[in-house]
Design a protein around this motif. Sequence first.
Motif, PDB file in Angstrom:
ATOM      1  N   HIS A  43     106.115  49.443 -41.896  1.00 26.15           N
ATOM      2  CA  HIS A  43     104.801  49.788 -42.441  1.00 26.15           C
ATOM      3  C   HIS A  43     104.102  48.510 -42.901  1.00 26.15           C
ATOM      4  CE1 HIS A  43     105.284  54.143 -42.397  1.00 26.15           C
ATOM      5  NE2 HIS A  43     106.448  54.035 -43.011  1.00 26.15           N
ATOM      6  N   THR A  44     102.825  48.418 -42.653  1.00 28.76           N
ATOM      7  CA  THR A  44     101.948  47.280 -42.987  1.00 28.76           C
ATOM      8  C   THR A  44     102.264  46.032 -42.175  1.00 28.76           C
ATOM      9  OG1 THR A  44     103.147  46.228 -44.846  1.00 28.76           O
ATOM     10  CG2 THR A  44     101.786  48.157 -45.352  1.00 28.76           C
ATOM     11  N   GLY A  45     103.196  46.109 -41.249  1.00 29.64           N
ATOM     12  CA  GLY A  45     103.456  44.992 -40.355  1.00 29.64           C
ATOM     13  C   GLY A  45     104.375  43.921 -40.879  1.00 29.64           C
ATOM     14  N   SER A  46     105.111  44.192 -41.968  1.00 29.26           N
ATOM     15  CA  SER A  46     106.081  43.196 -42.441  1.00 29.26           C
ATOM     16  C   SER A  46     107.101  43.841 -43.380  1.00 29.26           C
ATOM     17  CB  SER A  46     105.393  42.031 -43.157  1.00 29.26           C
ATOM     18  OG  SER A  46     105.212  42.296 -44.534  1.00 29.26           O
ATOM     19  N   PHE A  47     108.163  43.082 -43.639  1.00 30.05           N
ATOM     20  CA  PHE A  47     109.230  43.537 -44.530  1.00 30.05           C
ATOM     21  C   PHE A  47     108.734  43.786 -45.949  1.00 30.05           C
ATOM     22  CE2 PHE A  47     108.907  39.121 -45.590  1.00 30.05           C
ATOM     23  CZ  PHE A  47     109.270  39.042 -46.922  1.00 30.05           C
ATOM     24  N   LYS A  48     107.565  43.270 -46.292  1.00 30.76           N
ATOM     25  CA  LYS A  48     107.076  43.354 -47.669  1.00 30.76           C
ATOM     26  C   LYS A  48     106.919  44.796 -48.148  1.00 30.76           C
ATOM     27  CE  LYS A  48     106.106  38.882 -48.508  1.00 30.76           C
ATOM     28  NZ  LYS A  48     106.605  38.105 -49.655  1.00 30.76           N
ATOM     29  N   ALA A  49     106.788  45.740 -47.235  1.00 30.02           N
ATOM     30  CA  ALA A  49     106.647  47.141 -47.629  1.00 30.02           C
ATOM     31  C   ALA A  49     107.851  47.617 -48.437  1.00 30.02           C
ATOM     32  CB  ALA A  49     106.463  48.022 -46.396  1.00 30.02           C
ATOM     33  N   ARG A  50     109.016  47.066 -48.159  1.00 33.48           N
ATOM     34  CA  ARG A  50     110.235  47.482 -48.857  1.00 33.48           C
ATOM     35  C   ARG A  50     110.152  47.133 -50.345  1.00 33.48           C
ATOM     36  NH1 ARG A  50     114.652  48.364 -45.368  1.00 33.48           N
ATOM     37  NH2 ARG A  50     114.104  48.041 -43.166  1.00 33.48           N
ATOM     38  N   GLY A  51     109.817  45.888 -50.644  1.00 26.81           N
ATOM     39  CA  GLY A  51     109.736  45.468 -52.038  1.00 26.81           C
ATOM     40  C   GLY A  51     108.609  46.150 -52.783  1.00 26.81           C
ATOM     41  N   ALA A  52     107.462  46.329 -52.112  1.00 25.41           N
ATOM     42  CA  ALA A  52     106.323  46.971 -52.771  1.00 25.41           C
ATOM     43  C   ALA A  52     106.643  48.409 -53.143  1.00 25.41           C
ATOM     44  CB  ALA A  52     105.103  46.913 -51.857  1.00 25.41           C
ATOM     45  N   GLN A  53     107.287  49.123 -52.239  1.00 25.00           N
ATOM     46  CA  GLN A  53     107.660  50.504 -52.546  1.00 25.00           C
ATOM     47  C   GLN A  53     108.663  50.547 -53.690  1.00 25.00           C
ATOM     48  OE1 GLN A  53     106.698  53.385 -51.992  1.00 25.00           O
ATOM     49  NE2 GLN A  53     105.752  53.612 -49.990  1.00 25.00           N
ATOM     50  N   ASN A  54     109.662  49.670 -53.639  1.00 24.86           N
ATOM     51  CA  ASN A  54     110.673  49.679 -54.703  1.00 24.86           C
ATOM     52  C   ASN A  54     110.036  49.376 -56.053  1.00 24.86           C
ATOM     53  OD1 ASN A  54     113.450  49.884 -55.557  1.00 24.86           O
ATOM     54  ND2 ASN A  54     113.428  47.663 -55.824  1.00 24.86           N
ATOM     55  N   PHE A  55     109.127  48.417 -56.083  1.00 25.17           N
ATOM     56  CA  PHE A  55     108.464  48.016 -57.323  1.00 25.17           C
ATOM     57  C   PHE A  55     107.644  49.158 -57.908  1.00 25.17           C
ATOM     58  CE2 PHE A  55     104.786  46.148 -59.526  1.00 25.17           C
ATOM     59  CZ  PHE A  55     105.411  45.300 -60.425  1.00 25.17           C
ATOM     60  N   LEU A  56     106.796  49.768 -57.102  1.00 27.39           N
ATOM     61  CA  LEU A  56     105.915  50.808 -57.630  1.00 27.39           C
ATOM     62  C   LEU A  56     106.663  52.102 -57.931  1.00 27.39           C
ATOM     63  CD1 LEU A  56     102.641  50.266 -55.570  1.00 27.39           C
ATOM     64  CD2 LEU A  56     103.031  49.814 -57.985  1.00 27.39           C
ATOM     65  N   LEU A  57     107.622  52.460 -57.095  1.00 22.60           N
ATOM     66  CA  LEU A  57     108.391  53.674 -57.360  1.00 22.60           C
ATOM     67  C   LEU A  57     109.220  53.526 -58.632  1.00 22.60           C
ATOM     68  CD1 LEU A  57     109.542  54.555 -53.738  1.00 22.60           C
ATOM     69  CD2 LEU A  57     108.023  55.933 -55.181  1.00 22.60           C
ATOM     70  N   ALA A  58     109.771  52.332 -58.873  1.00 17.85           N
ATOM     71  CA  ALA A  58     110.539  52.105 -60.095  1.00 17.85           C
ATOM     72  C   ALA A  58     109.646  52.237 -61.324  1.00 17.85           C
ATOM     73  CB  ALA A  58     111.193  50.726 -60.057  1.00 17.85           C
ATOM     74  N   HIS A  59     108.421  51.713 -61.247  1.00 19.45           N
ATOM     75  CA  HIS A  59     107.502  51.837 -62.384  1.00 19.45           C
ATOM     76  C   HIS A  59     107.019  53.283 -62.550  1.00 19.45           C
ATOM     77  CE1 HIS A  59     107.013  47.805 -64.020  1.00 19.45           C
ATOM     78  NE2 HIS A  59     107.215  47.353 -62.798  1.00 19.45           N
ATOM     79  N   ARG A  60     106.863  53.986 -61.443  1.00 16.09           N
ATOM     80  CA  ARG A  60     106.494  55.406 -61.539  1.00 16.09           C
ATOM     81  C   ARG A  60     107.611  56.177 -62.230  1.00 16.09           C
ATOM     82  NH1 ARG A  60     101.908  57.854 -61.423  1.00 16.09           N
ATOM     83  NH2 ARG A  60     101.287  57.376 -59.296  1.00 16.09           N
ATOM     84  N   GLU A  61     108.847  55.921 -61.858  1.00 12.59           N
ATOM     85  CA  GLU A  61     109.989  56.588 -62.483  1.00 12.59           C
ATOM     86  C   GLU A  61     110.063  56.295 -63.979  1.00 12.59           C
ATOM     87  OE1 GLU A  61     113.402  55.180 -60.438  1.00 12.59           O
ATOM     88  OE2 GLU A  61     112.872  56.110 -58.525  1.00 12.59           O
ATOM     89  N   ALA A  62     109.736  55.055 -64.361  1.00 11.02           N
ATOM     90  CA  ALA A  62     109.830  54.639 -65.761  1.00 11.02           C
ATOM     91  C   ALA A  62     108.597  55.007 -66.577  1.00 11.02           C
ATOM     92  CB  ALA A  62     110.055  53.128 -65.829  1.00 11.02           C
ATOM     93  N   GLY A  63     107.563  55.549 -65.918  1.00 13.40           N
ATOM     94  CA  GLY A  63     106.340  55.902 -66.619  1.00 13.40           C
ATOM     95  C   GLY A  63     105.515  54.702 -67.033  1.00 13.40           C
ATOM     96  N   THR A  64     105.656  53.590 -66.316  1.00  8.89           N
ATOM     97  CA  THR A  64     104.968  52.342 -66.686  1.00  8.89           C
ATOM     98  C   THR A  64     103.938  51.923 -65.633  1.00  8.89           C
ATOM     99  OG1 THR A  64     106.835  51.109 -65.733  1.00  8.89           O
ATOM    100  CG2 THR A  64     106.842  51.474 -68.125  1.00  8.89           C
ATOM    101  N   LEU A  65     103.457  52.874 -64.843  1.00 11.59           N
ATOM    102  CA  LEU A  65     102.434  52.579 -63.843  1.00 11.59           C
ATOM    103  C   LEU A  65     101.076  52.933 -64.436  1.00 11.59           C
ATOM    104  CD1 LEU A  65     102.045  51.585 -60.961  1.00 11.59           C
ATOM    105  CD2 LEU A  65     102.346  53.936 -60.156  1.00 11.59           C
ATOM    106  N   PRO A  66     100.259  51.933 -64.815  1.00 11.13           N
ATOM    107  CA  PRO A  66      99.029  52.202 -65.569  1.00 11.13           C
ATOM    108  C   PRO A  66      97.913  52.760 -64.696  1.00 11.13           C
ATOM    109  CG  PRO A  66      99.190  49.863 -65.106  1.00 11.13           C
ATOM    110  CD  PRO A  66     100.463  50.485 -64.607  1.00 11.13           C
ATOM    111  N   ASP A  67      96.938  53.418 -65.342  1.00 10.65           N
ATOM    112  CA  ASP A  67      95.771  53.921 -64.623  1.00 10.65           C
ATOM    113  C   ASP A  67      94.970  52.783 -63.998  1.00 10.65           C
ATOM    114  OD1 ASP A  67      96.427  56.491 -65.347  1.00 10.65           O
ATOM    115  OD2 ASP A  67      95.093  56.553 -67.081  1.00 10.65           O
ATOM    116  N   ALA A  68      95.056  51.591 -64.592  1.00  7.16           N
ATOM    117  CA  ALA A  68      94.350  50.425 -64.043  1.00  7.16           C
ATOM    118  C   ALA A  68      94.945  49.956 -62.734  1.00  7.16           C
ATOM    119  CB  ALA A  68      94.373  49.276 -65.061  1.00  7.16           C
ATOM    120  N   GLY A  69      96.081  50.514 -62.380  1.00  9.22           N
ATOM    121  CA  GLY A  69      96.679  50.214 -61.089  1.00  9.22           C
ATOM    122  C   GLY A  69      97.488  48.942 -61.087  1.00  9.22           C
ATOM    123  N   VAL A  70      97.560  48.330 -59.928  1.00  9.63           N
ATOM    124  CA  VAL A  70      98.421  47.184 -59.717  1.00  9.63           C
ATOM    125  C   VAL A  70      97.589  46.038 -59.159  1.00  9.63           C
ATOM    126  CG1 VAL A  70      99.055  47.939 -57.386  1.00  9.63           C
ATOM    127  CG2 VAL A  70     100.592  46.420 -58.635  1.00  9.63           C
TER     128      VAL A  70
END
Length: 319
Positions: A43-70
Amino acid sequence: MHTLVYDDITTAADRVAGHVRPVALAGPTEPGGVHLALELMQHTGSFKARGAQNFLLAHREAGTLPDAGVTIASGGNAGLACAWAAARQGVPATVFLPATAPRVKVARLREYGADVRLVGTEYAEALAACEEFASETGALASHAYDHPLIAAGAGTLLDEIRRQVPGLDTVVVSVGGGGLFAGVATAARHHGIRTVAVEPENCRALDAAVRAGRPVDVTVDSVAADSLGARRASATAVRAAQQEGVDSVLVPDTAIVRARQTLWDDRRLAVEHAAATALAAVARPGADVPDTAYRPAPGETVCVVLCGANTDPTDLVAP
């Protein structure tokens, strides 16, 4: 600072399962030989999709993903992955890039709905603007490579390769800031697999850091600088490079351009120069490679990671 360990990578693999594409492999024509990990099809044409998903999903799980986004600073690929993952989570993404970023990447970012801001001519300048934006708005600051969640996500690639290549001896990865390398090397070391870290001669942040014993700033000047143009390698990458089972190779731009053209001529794969950098480091029968190239032993099974395809293919010459 968190020390990246193999458990971080297995946790990331569980978290991103079903959110990223399993890597496809292209096998060699001879026993052992050189396999290609086609992470350019991610997805998105590079391996970077793996880290981005892990980062945002981890913050979603922890309740630390702000309305202001990323927000993130990027040479392009990490921004694409961050914007794509943010859209999946329904939060805004503000991406800072150098004004020299390839137009194809800027256009794709806008397609993903990102607020794109072009600042300066190097990644470091975009990063400074991103950090200021995060402090002013409360947006969650991600990073192109220097974060344990990002590196762990990237490292999930190694176990996928290993499952498809029995007897894997060596994995070869290109290095910019070192997120992919740190993750892959951590997983590879757990399994007793060698990692070869490859950099352009004039984008050698990891090589310089290992020689100095700590991260140091370097100048950036390479045909692959849009993806591998980090001025400084992460401390996590430097620690990984100082472990046993890691080799380092530097390749000239001429070899990178030649490897990229070869992938197009032989396999009709249009990759970015960063992906070709890894292949340029591996000595293959009949190939013209640098004297510094990694030379596999007879029967050694090697996998080269082709990390991305966000490129303008118009400079690839039809044979």
